[in-house]
Design a protein around this motif. Structure first.
Motif, PDB file in Angstrom:
ATOM      1  N   ARG A  40      -3.647   7.117  -8.212  1.00 49.90           N
ATOM      2  CA  ARG A  40      -3.461   6.120  -6.875  1.00 49.90           C
ATOM      3  C   ARG A  40      -2.110   6.315  -6.481  1.00 49.90           C
ATOM      4  NH1 ARG A  40      -7.495   4.527  -4.042  1.00 49.90           N
ATOM      5  NH2 ARG A  40      -9.631   4.671  -5.301  1.00 49.90           N
ATOM      6  N   ARG A  41      -1.231   5.671  -5.535  1.00 51.31           N
ATOM      7  CA  ARG A  41       0.054   4.960  -4.972  1.00 51.31           C
ATOM      8  C   ARG A  41      -0.014   3.510  -5.337  1.00 51.31           C
ATOM      9  NH1 ARG A  41       3.939   7.047  -1.368  1.00 51.31           N
ATOM     10  NH2 ARG A  41       1.774   7.967  -0.378  1.00 51.31           N
ATOM     11  N   ARG A  42       1.589   3.940  -6.211  1.00 55.03           N
ATOM     12  CA  ARG A  42       2.163   2.814  -7.314  1.00 55.03           C
ATOM     13  C   ARG A  42       2.797   1.102  -5.735  1.00 55.03           C
ATOM     14  NH1 ARG A  42       7.525   1.144  -9.500  1.00 55.03           N
ATOM     15  NH2 ARG A  42       7.077  -0.467 -10.438  1.00 55.03           N
ATOM     16  N   ARG A  43       2.296   0.339  -5.751  1.00 54.14           N
ATOM     17  CA  ARG A  43       2.709  -0.297  -4.652  1.00 54.14           C
ATOM     18  C   ARG A  43       4.486  -0.436  -4.631  1.00 54.14           C
ATOM     19  NH1 ARG A  43      -0.826  -5.163  -3.412  1.00 54.14           N
ATOM     20  NH2 ARG A  43       1.029  -5.613  -1.631  1.00 54.14           N
ATOM     21  N   ARG A  44       4.877  -0.085  -3.171  1.00 53.29           N
ATOM     22  CA  ARG A  44       6.295  -0.906  -3.807  1.00 53.29           C
ATOM     23  C   ARG A  44       6.837  -2.436  -3.833  1.00 53.29           C
ATOM     24  NH1 ARG A  44       9.703   3.441  -1.566  1.00 53.29           N
ATOM     25  NH2 ARG A  44       8.793   5.031  -0.862  1.00 53.29           N
ATOM     26  N   GLU A  45       8.017  -2.414  -3.430  1.00 50.82           N
ATOM     27  CA  GLU A  45       8.226  -3.688  -4.273  1.00 50.82           C
ATOM     28  C   GLU A  45       7.815  -4.718  -2.581  1.00 50.82           C
ATOM     29  OE1 GLU A  45      11.544  -4.478  -5.602  1.00 50.82           O
ATOM     30  OE2 GLU A  45      11.692  -4.232  -7.437  1.00 50.82           O
ATOM     31  N   GLN A  46       8.090  -6.172  -2.460  1.00 52.42           N
ATOM     32  CA  GLN A  46       7.494  -6.645  -1.216  1.00 52.42           C
ATOM     33  C   GLN A  46       9.474  -6.837  -0.359  1.00 52.42           C
ATOM     34  OE1 GLN A  46       4.801  -7.607   0.087  1.00 52.42           O
ATOM     35  NE2 GLN A  46       3.926  -6.674  -1.172  1.00 52.42           N
ATOM     36  N   PRO A  47       9.324  -6.223   0.767  1.00 52.80           N
ATOM     37  CA  PRO A  47      10.903  -6.839   1.568  1.00 52.80           C
ATOM     38  C   PRO A  47      11.638  -8.418   0.763  1.00 52.80           C
ATOM     39  CG  PRO A  47       8.936  -5.894   2.838  1.00 52.80           C
ATOM     40  CD  PRO A  47       8.061  -6.547   1.706  1.00 52.80           C
ATOM     41  N   GLU A  48      10.665  -9.060   0.693  1.00 50.79           N
ATOM     42  CA  GLU A  48      11.065 -10.502   0.040  1.00 50.79           C
ATOM     43  C   GLU A  48      12.227  -9.645  -1.303  1.00 50.79           C
ATOM     44  OE1 GLU A  48       7.177 -11.029  -0.197  1.00 50.79           O
ATOM     45  OE2 GLU A  48       8.593 -10.358   1.538  1.00 50.79           O
ATOM     46  N   GLN A  49      11.303  -9.718  -1.641  1.00 52.57           N
ATOM     47  CA  GLN A  49      11.848  -9.619  -3.382  1.00 52.57           C
ATOM     48  C   GLN A  49      12.730  -8.354  -3.203  1.00 52.57           C
ATOM     49  OE1 GLN A  49       8.066  -7.458  -4.977  1.00 52.57           O
ATOM     50  NE2 GLN A  49       8.056  -9.752  -6.110  1.00 52.57           N
ATOM     51  N   ALA A  50      13.042  -7.458  -2.653  1.00 53.14           N
ATOM     52  CA  ALA A  50      14.732  -6.556  -2.866  1.00 53.14           C
ATOM     53  C   ALA A  50      15.227  -7.079  -1.759  1.00 53.14           C
ATOM     54  CB  ALA A  50      13.977  -5.212  -1.813  1.00 53.14           C
ATOM     55  N   ALA A  51      15.235  -7.731  -1.237  1.00 54.46           N
ATOM     56  CA  ALA A  51      16.483  -8.999  -0.304  1.00 54.46           C
ATOM     57  C   ALA A  51      16.791  -9.870  -1.583  1.00 54.46           C
ATOM     58  CB  ALA A  51      15.959  -9.926   1.153  1.00 54.46           C
ATOM     59  N   PRO A  69      20.883   0.533 -14.342  1.00 50.51           N
ATOM     60  CA  PRO A  69      19.715   0.609 -13.145  1.00 50.51           C
ATOM     61  C   PRO A  69      19.699   2.392 -12.665  1.00 50.51           C
ATOM     62  CG  PRO A  69      21.899   0.100 -13.463  1.00 50.51           C
ATOM     63  CD  PRO A  69      21.375   0.308 -14.997  1.00 50.51           C
ATOM     64  N   HIS A  70      18.249   2.988 -11.445  1.00 50.48           N
ATOM     65  CA  HIS A  70      17.561   4.384 -10.914  1.00 50.48           C
ATOM     66  C   HIS A  70      17.360   3.784  -9.988  1.00 50.48           C
ATOM     67  CE1 HIS A  70      14.828   1.572 -13.516  1.00 50.48           C
ATOM     68  NE2 HIS A  70      13.571   2.102 -12.835  1.00 50.48           N
ATOM     69  N   PRO A  71      17.164   4.820  -9.214  1.00 45.89           N
ATOM     70  CA  PRO A  71      16.239   4.673  -7.613  1.00 45.89           C
ATOM     71  C   PRO A  71      15.416   4.485  -7.897  1.00 45.89           C
ATOM     72  CG  PRO A  71      17.370   6.651  -8.449  1.00 45.89           C
ATOM     73  CD  PRO A  71      16.919   6.375  -9.254  1.00 45.89           C
ATOM     74  N   GLY A  72      15.271   3.413  -6.392  1.00 46.79           N
ATOM     75  CA  GLY A  72      13.784   2.986  -6.481  1.00 46.79           C
ATOM     76  C   GLY A  72      13.189   3.629  -5.526  1.00 46.79           C
ATOM     77  N   THR A  73      12.691   4.889  -6.104  1.00 48.42           N
ATOM     78  CA  THR A  73      11.219   5.831  -5.672  1.00 48.42           C
ATOM     79  C   THR A  73      10.136   5.516  -5.779  1.00 48.42           C
ATOM     80  OG1 THR A  73      11.648   7.402  -7.205  1.00 48.42           O
ATOM     81  CG2 THR A  73      13.134   7.605  -5.283  1.00 48.42           C
ATOM     82  N   ASP A  74       9.128   5.840  -4.930  1.00 51.96           N
ATOM     83  CA  ASP A  74       7.937   5.984  -5.223  1.00 51.96           C
ATOM     84  C   ASP A  74       6.930   6.657  -6.981  1.00 51.96           C
ATOM     85  OD1 ASP A  74       5.249   5.123  -4.610  1.00 51.96           O
ATOM     86  OD2 ASP A  74       5.101   6.551  -3.326  1.00 51.96           O
ATOM     87  N   ARG A  75       6.698   5.921  -7.365  1.00 51.73           N
ATOM     88  CA  ARG A  75       6.833   6.148  -8.824  1.00 51.73           C
ATOM     89  C   ARG A  75       4.843   5.627  -9.354  1.00 51.73           C
ATOM     90  NH1 ARG A  75      12.027   4.930  -9.494  1.00 51.73           N
ATOM     91  NH2 ARG A  75      13.126   6.653 -10.191  1.00 51.73           N
ATOM     92  N   ILE A  76       4.575   6.201  -9.534  1.00 53.96           N
ATOM     93  CA  ILE A  76       2.751   6.265 -10.295  1.00 53.96           C
ATOM     94  C   ILE A  76       3.422   5.118 -11.751  1.00 53.96           C
ATOM     95  CG2 ILE A  76       0.559   6.309 -11.216  1.00 53.96           C
ATOM     96  CD1 ILE A  76       0.856   8.591  -9.887  1.00 53.96           C
ATOM     97  N   ARG A  96      13.283  14.825 -13.592  1.00 56.34           N
ATOM     98  CA  ARG A  96      14.840  14.468 -13.568  1.00 56.34           C
ATOM     99  C   ARG A  96      13.973  12.628 -13.357  1.00 56.34           C
ATOM    100  NH1 ARG A  96      16.539  19.256 -11.665  1.00 56.34           N
ATOM    101  NH2 ARG A  96      17.885  19.717 -12.832  1.00 56.34           N
ATOM    102  N   ASP A  97      13.496  12.093 -12.039  1.00 55.24           N
ATOM    103  CA  ASP A  97      13.020  10.715 -11.527  1.00 55.24           C
ATOM    104  C   ASP A  97      12.012  10.284 -12.023  1.00 55.24           C
ATOM    105  OD1 ASP A  97      13.216   8.964  -9.494  1.00 55.24           O
ATOM    106  OD2 ASP A  97      11.732   9.832  -8.424  1.00 55.24           O
ATOM    107  N   VAL A  98      11.351  11.254 -13.703  1.00 51.60           N
ATOM    108  CA  VAL A  98      10.711   9.756 -14.564  1.00 51.60           C
ATOM    109  C   VAL A  98      10.982   7.872 -15.146  1.00 51.60           C
ATOM    110  CG1 VAL A  98       9.091   9.846 -16.898  1.00 51.60           C
ATOM    111  CG2 VAL A  98       9.072  12.137 -15.691  1.00 51.60           C
TER     112      VAL A  98
END
Length: 211
Positions: A3-14, A33-40, A163-165
């Motif tokens: 299943r898809r991992r939920r992204r961070e909430q907008p207020e957390q990112a802000a 620091p690493h890109p916040g891409t969609d990961r499981i 490369r994105d692990v």
């Protein structure tokens, strides 16, 4: 399929903007620091959520020890192991693998030295590539087999996956070459059991699909 991992909430990112990565690509350590891409989120590993890949957990007994990615005529296996603070494991692991498979040759690849050739397992001979990446207190082994082991175009997407692990080593003491514990998505605690000694040529682990 995971299943898809939920992204961070907008207020957390802000509230806390992520720092820019200091390298062009991973694999990444969870603390850098690493890109916040969609990961499981699998506990010890966070892997890209690729819509065209069939992603499964590999288990030995009750312990999840690796990730298997199936894509067309190719397979990618990824396993993260604990490593010493002062040295990497790839040189040692590479020598161990090469001593058990005389048909493998060392070549230079996108992650440095790798082993490539053919191996026979349970009567079946397949082309294979062994790639090793040393990180801070961890080692990531990626094994590509099938078409992608000999076809660079077929390998491109699988190498991009590697490369994105993100490796989540944690602070707890672990034995040398002990598999970093994995868990099914959304489990609150990693499952534990006695760790199996690393051997890339033994009978393969059980593969489970999660929907």
């Amino acid at each position: 399929m995971f299943r898809r991992r939920r992204r961070e909430q907008p207020e957390q990112a802000a509230d806390q903007a992520p720092a820019a990565p200091q390298r062009e690509s991973g694999p990444w350590d969870a603390d850098e620091p690493h890109p916040g891409t969609d990961r499981i989120d699998l506990g010890g590993l966070r892997v890209p959520n690729h819509p065209d890949f069939d992603i499964r957990l590999a288990s030995v007994g009750d312990q999840h020890v690796g990730v298997v990615v199936l894509h067309e005529e190719s397979t990618l296996q990824v396993q993260a192991l604990a490593a010493p603070k002062t040295m990497g494991l790839w040189d040692e692991v590479k020598t161990k693998i090469a001593s058990q498979a005389k048909t493998l040759q060392e070549v230079e690849g996108p992650f440095g030295a790798e082993l490539t050739g053919e191996v026979t397992n349970q009567g079946e001979t397949r082309p294979v590539r062994y790639l090793g990446i040393d990180g801070p207190r961890w080692f990531l082994l990626a094994v590509v087999s099938g078409k992608a082991a000999v076809d660079e175009q077929a390998a491109a997407e699988l190498l991009t996956f590697v490369r994105d692990v993100v490796v989540v080593r944690g602070d707890e003491p672990m034995a040398r070459e002990e598999p970093i514990p994995l868990r099914r998505p959304n489990d609150q605690a990693a499952e534990t059991s006695e760790s199996a000694a690393f051997n890339p040529f033994r009978r393969g682990p059980e593969i489970s699909e999660i929907r």
